[in-house]
Design a protein around this motif. Structure first.
Motif, short mmCIF file in Angstrom:
data_model
loop_
_atom_site.label_atom_id
_atom_site.label_comp_id
_atom_site.label_asym_id
_atom_site.label_seq_id
_atom_site.Cartn_x
_atom_site.Cartn_y
_atom_site.Cartn_z
N THR A 15 0.99 -18.14 -3.21
CA THR A 15 0.46 -16.79 -3.13
C THR A 15 -1.05 -16.81 -2.89
O THR A 15 -1.63 -15.80 -2.50
CB THR A 15 0.76 -16.02 -4.43
OG1 THR A 15 0.28 -16.78 -5.55
CG2 THR A 15 2.24 -15.78 -4.58
N HIS A 17 -2.85 -6.94 3.81
CA HIS A 17 -1.78 -6.08 3.31
C HIS A 17 -1.10 -5.41 4.50
O HIS A 17 -1.76 -5.02 5.47
CB HIS A 17 -2.33 -5.02 2.35
CG HIS A 17 -3.03 -5.61 1.17
ND1 HIS A 17 -4.40 -5.83 1.15
CD2 HIS A 17 -2.56 -6.06 -0.03
CE1 HIS A 17 -4.74 -6.37 -0.02
NE2 HIS A 17 -3.65 -6.52 -0.74
N VAL A 44 1.57 -0.07 -3.44
CA VAL A 44 0.67 -1.23 -3.51
C VAL A 44 1.42 -2.54 -3.26
O VAL A 44 2.45 -2.83 -3.91
CB VAL A 44 -0.04 -1.28 -4.87
CG1 VAL A 44 -0.92 -2.54 -4.98
CG2 VAL A 44 -0.89 -0.03 -5.06
N GLN A 45 0.91 -3.30 -2.33
CA GLN A 45 1.48 -4.63 -2.06
C GLN A 45 1.09 -5.58 -3.18
O GLN A 45 -0.08 -5.75 -3.50
CB GLN A 45 0.97 -5.17 -0.73
CG GLN A 45 1.52 -6.54 -0.35
CD GLN A 45 1.00 -7.03 0.98
OE1 GLN A 45 0.94 -6.28 1.95
NE2 GLN A 45 0.61 -8.30 1.05
N THR A 46 2.08 -6.22 -3.78
CA THR A 46 1.84 -7.13 -4.89
C THR A 46 2.11 -8.59 -4.55
O THR A 46 1.71 -9.48 -5.31
CB THR A 46 2.70 -6.74 -6.11
OG1 THR A 46 4.08 -6.75 -5.73
CG2 THR A 46 2.32 -5.34 -6.60
N ASN A 47 2.79 -8.84 -3.43
CA ASN A 47 3.10 -10.23 -3.09
C ASN A 47 3.44 -10.35 -1.62
O ASN A 47 3.97 -9.43 -1.00
CB ASN A 47 4.27 -10.75 -3.93
CG ASN A 47 4.44 -12.26 -3.80
OD1 ASN A 47 3.54 -13.03 -4.09
ND2 ASN A 47 5.60 -12.68 -3.34
N THR A 74 6.37 -7.66 -1.18
CA THR A 74 6.76 -6.90 -2.37
C THR A 74 5.73 -5.80 -2.61
O THR A 74 4.52 -6.05 -2.53
CB THR A 74 6.84 -7.81 -3.61
OG1 THR A 74 7.73 -8.89 -3.35
CG2 THR A 74 7.33 -7.04 -4.82
N GLN A 131 4.89 -2.20 -5.20
CA GLN A 131 5.22 -1.51 -6.45
C GLN A 131 4.49 -0.18 -6.54
O GLN A 131 3.36 -0.04 -6.06
CB GLN A 131 4.85 -2.38 -7.66
CG GLN A 131 5.73 -3.59 -7.85
CD GLN A 131 5.40 -4.36 -9.12
OE1 GLN A 131 4.44 -4.05 -9.83
NE2 GLN A 131 6.19 -5.39 -9.41
N GLU A 182 10.12 -1.09 -7.47
CA GLU A 182 9.66 -2.26 -6.73
C GLU A 182 10.45 -2.31 -5.43
O GLU A 182 11.68 -2.19 -5.43
CB GLU A 182 9.89 -3.54 -7.54
CG GLU A 182 9.40 -4.80 -6.86
CD GLU A 182 9.50 -6.00 -7.77
OE1 GLU A 182 8.49 -6.33 -8.44
OE2 GLU A 182 10.60 -6.60 -7.84
#
Length: 685
Positions: A3, A27, A75-78, A89, A91, A96
């Motif tokens: 990541t 993103h 919001v992009q988390t991964n 991903t 959230q 999710e």
């Protein structure tokens, strides 16, 4: 991929040099999605959660409509990039959302490899314990089927066997195979968005203003746009789908779409139009789409297995950073080609020189790419070589050395490089490349028959190297951006090993003449060592000062083909010397400039004495990809001080990164056979 790794550009849809779309942002919602040329090929993704609209992909407004108020983001988390799969991903609002792009470029299945389909899967679940009503809106623009936005397009719908809704867009003119060049997009054929036939999925062919209206109201238009044909720049047409996932709880709910492209004809091959490989037996586009849908689950499982296997193998061979680079470049290396078949059904695998000069089937682009294909399917290397053999044996090719290319993509009608003037050719480069590729295919396929079929040109090229290869006259090599260079020591290595490769093939054919070529190559190697020696390393040219140096990347074949012409300490001395010449973002190509070629950097790194040395060698390359401001599909030519792209992007040569896997494979075979490495790392020279 870790990541922590930030790709310069993220592969999304990666099928061939035309059907190739990326995200050049950290993103997915920070920019429009883009064709590899960096022109906008837009996609937009919106999530409606309990009536609240959130954006997760692209921008609602087009590049021309910058004043549009963009919706808030989910919001992009991964971000995870695996060899054939990209996963995001997001959230927000209690859910999710996973968004997955999967292009199944599995090299052991050429029908699947050629299939012009990318699967886009959406999966949502609740993460706050509550139930949420979720809809997904997705669209794709008319930009995907034009070269320039002033071109006029039309659109239509089909329903396939009551199972799939298929929307398509294409130009009015349909100039099939007429446009040839480098910085271009396809302007013939049809871009397709295919969605399951379901009461939970609504579709519309509308416009960028219709998209903006959806962002305000959450409502698709009841009817498709009527004004057609029209220019893409005229209230840009889009194909859209709204997927109602219903009440989303802890258990994930998913649905998938298919992005596909029917290019009608893919390549012009010596004046003959060829369809893509998947069409060779008469399969129609709609039949292909149905097959792709029916095999969805199986293909996802196969892709998941392959991803895990390659990531594990690459990490074992070269560490975490090597794994990251392999994961990012696998699809790029393949999708910079187009797969077709000739009249006899033989595989043809055409590369395109992206942001280089647009040539098709370039020999010195094929050569650096082959480690990936040697590892998984040498038949594709034969597919690279067949057009060159065909052209070289035609009356149109008048030189006694190998051609450079067979045209400008997608028209493979004969060489265009250097206007076919002798002084602008690459005689030793291309002869050496073809001989080394032929020998490598013979070894890794375990069959000499392909070489036997093309023995006449191979013999001619081996003789050319025998007479001209030791001390090259002033000429270009694959690094042609550096200009002409006489007495090039690395080019001399290629010639010597090319001659030995011919001897290698002679032996497998039971031909006694091989001994003469091998002896010639051995004598040349001895002379090379004396002529190039600079004490603790070897010079750039035979006549340059001792402080000159260059990457001797061609040496790898001395080990991989078990030729052993050069003393082991040649490679060892070079690698040790290189370690003191690295800049912040890697080893320069040679002592003249600070730029490098990333494919050759990895080839040199693969000759390291230890795994730790290999990791140290490639770490600056990982840093370059992670930090460069040049947000393009991986460039192979960049400055090692500024991390700026020099030129080139999305080229197939990154297949050369996979050479470390060949080194590891060679080492494992040696160990199994009871060999010893005198304390050196498995796989070193």
């Amino acid at each position: 991929m870790t990541t922590e790794f930030r790709p310069p550009s993220v592969p999304l849809v990666t099928v061939d040099p035309y059907f190739s779309v990326w995200s050049a942002a950290d993103h997915l919602y920070e920019d429009h999605t883009r064709h590899w040329t960096n022109k906008t090929n837009g996609m937009v993704g919106l999530a409606v959660i309990d009536g609240k609209l959130r954006r997760f992909m692209g921008k609602v407004g087009s590049e021309e409509r910058t004043a549009v108020q963009e919706p808030e983001v989910l919001v992009q988390t991964n971000l995870t990039v695996q060899p054939v799969t990209t996963r995001y991903t997001f959230q927000g609002e209690g859910i999710e959302l996973h968004v997955q792009f999967n292009t199944p470029l599995l090299l052991d299945d050429l029908d699947l490899l050629s299939r012009p389909v990318t699967y886009l899967t959406f999966q949502a679940k609740s993460i706050d314990g509550a139930s949420h009503q979720v809809k997904i809106y997705f669209d794709v623009t008319g930009e995907w089927c034009v070269n320039t936005s002033d071109q006029h397009i039309t659109w239509e719908r089909h329903v396939i066997e009551g199972q799939w809704n298929v929307m398509s867009m294409g130009t009015v003119d349909q100039p099939v195979l007429q446009l040839a060049g480098d910085d271009t997009r396809i302007d013939w054929g049809y871009m397709v968005l295919a969605v399951p036939q379901s009461s939970d999925i609504q579709t519309a062919i509308h416009s960028v203003t219709g998209r903006e209206q959806y962002a305000r109201t959450g409502q698709l238009p009841i009817e498709d746009d009527h004004p057609q044909p029209r220019a893409v720049s005229d209230n840009m047409p889009v194909m859209a789908a709204e997927i109602d996932l219903g009440a989303v709880r802890d258990e994930p709910i998913s649905e998938y779409l298919m992005l596909a492209y029917d290019d009608i004809h893919a390549i012009e091959y010596f004046q003959q139009p060829l369809p893509a490989y998947w069409k060779r037996s008469g399969l129609t586009f709609h039949e292909m789409l149905l097959m792709a849908a029916q095999q969805y689950e199986e293909i996802q499982q196969r892709c998941d297995r392959f991803n895990l296997e390659l990531l594990e193998e690459s990490q074992d061979a070269g560490g975490d950073k090597y794994r990251d680079m392999v994961a990012l470049t696998y699809r790029q290396a393949i999708a910079a080609h187009k797969l077709a078949a000739d009249d006899e059904g033989n595989v043809l695998f055409f590369s395109k020189e992206n942001f280089s000069n647009g040539c098709i089937a370039t020999v010195d682009v094929s050569y650096p790419s082959i480690p990936l294909f040697l590892r998984y399917n040498p038949e594709l290397i034969k597919g690279m070589m067949r057009p060159i053999y065909k052209y070289a044996m035609s009356p149109d090719w008048t030189f006694d050395f190998a051609p450079h290319d067979v045209g400008t993509y997608p028209r493979a009608n004969g060489q265009v490089y250097g206007e076919n003037k002798l002084e602008y050719q690459m005689p030793i480069e291309e002869c050496g490349n073809m001989l080394l590729m032929a020998a490598a295919v013979s070894k890794y396929e375990g069959d000499i028959e392909f070489a036997r079929q093309h023995w006449e040109p191979l013999t001619r090229w081996a003789d050319y190297l025998l007479h001209n290869g030791l001390d090259p006259v002033n000429q270009l090599c694959t690094d042609d951006f550096a200009g002409h260079l006489a007495h090039n020591t690395n080019l001399s290595i290629k010639a010597i090993l090319g001659i030995a490769a011919y001897s290698y093939m002679c032996d497998r054919l039971g031909m006694k003449e091989g001994a003469t070529y091998l002896e010639g190559a051995r004598k040349m190697a001895q002379e090379w060592v004396a002529m190039a020696d600079a004490g603790d390393h070897y010079k750039l040219t035979f006549d340059s000062p001792t402080e000159s140096w260059s990457m001797k990347y061609n040496l790898v074949w001395d080990h991989l083909l078990d030729l052993h012409l050069f003393p082991k300490d040649v490679a060892a001395a070079e690698i040790e010397y290189y370690m003191n010449k690295q800049n912040r973002y890697g080893l320069p190509l040679d002592s003249r400039e600070t730029y490098t070629k990333s494919d050759w950097l990895v080839w040199c790194a693969s000759m390291s004495a230890t795994k730790a040395q290999f990791e140290s060698f490639i770490s600056p390359l990982w840093d370059f990809m992670n930090e460069t401001s040049s947000r393009v599909p991986v460039t192979d030519w960049y400055d090692t001080i500024t991390a700026k792209q020099m030129n080139f992007q999305n080229r197939s040569v990154v297949g050369g990164f996979f050479i470390q896997l060949l080194m590891q494979q060679s080492a494992d075979e040696w160990v199994k056979a009871g060999g010893e490495y005198e304390g050196r790392r498995r796989g070193s020279l």
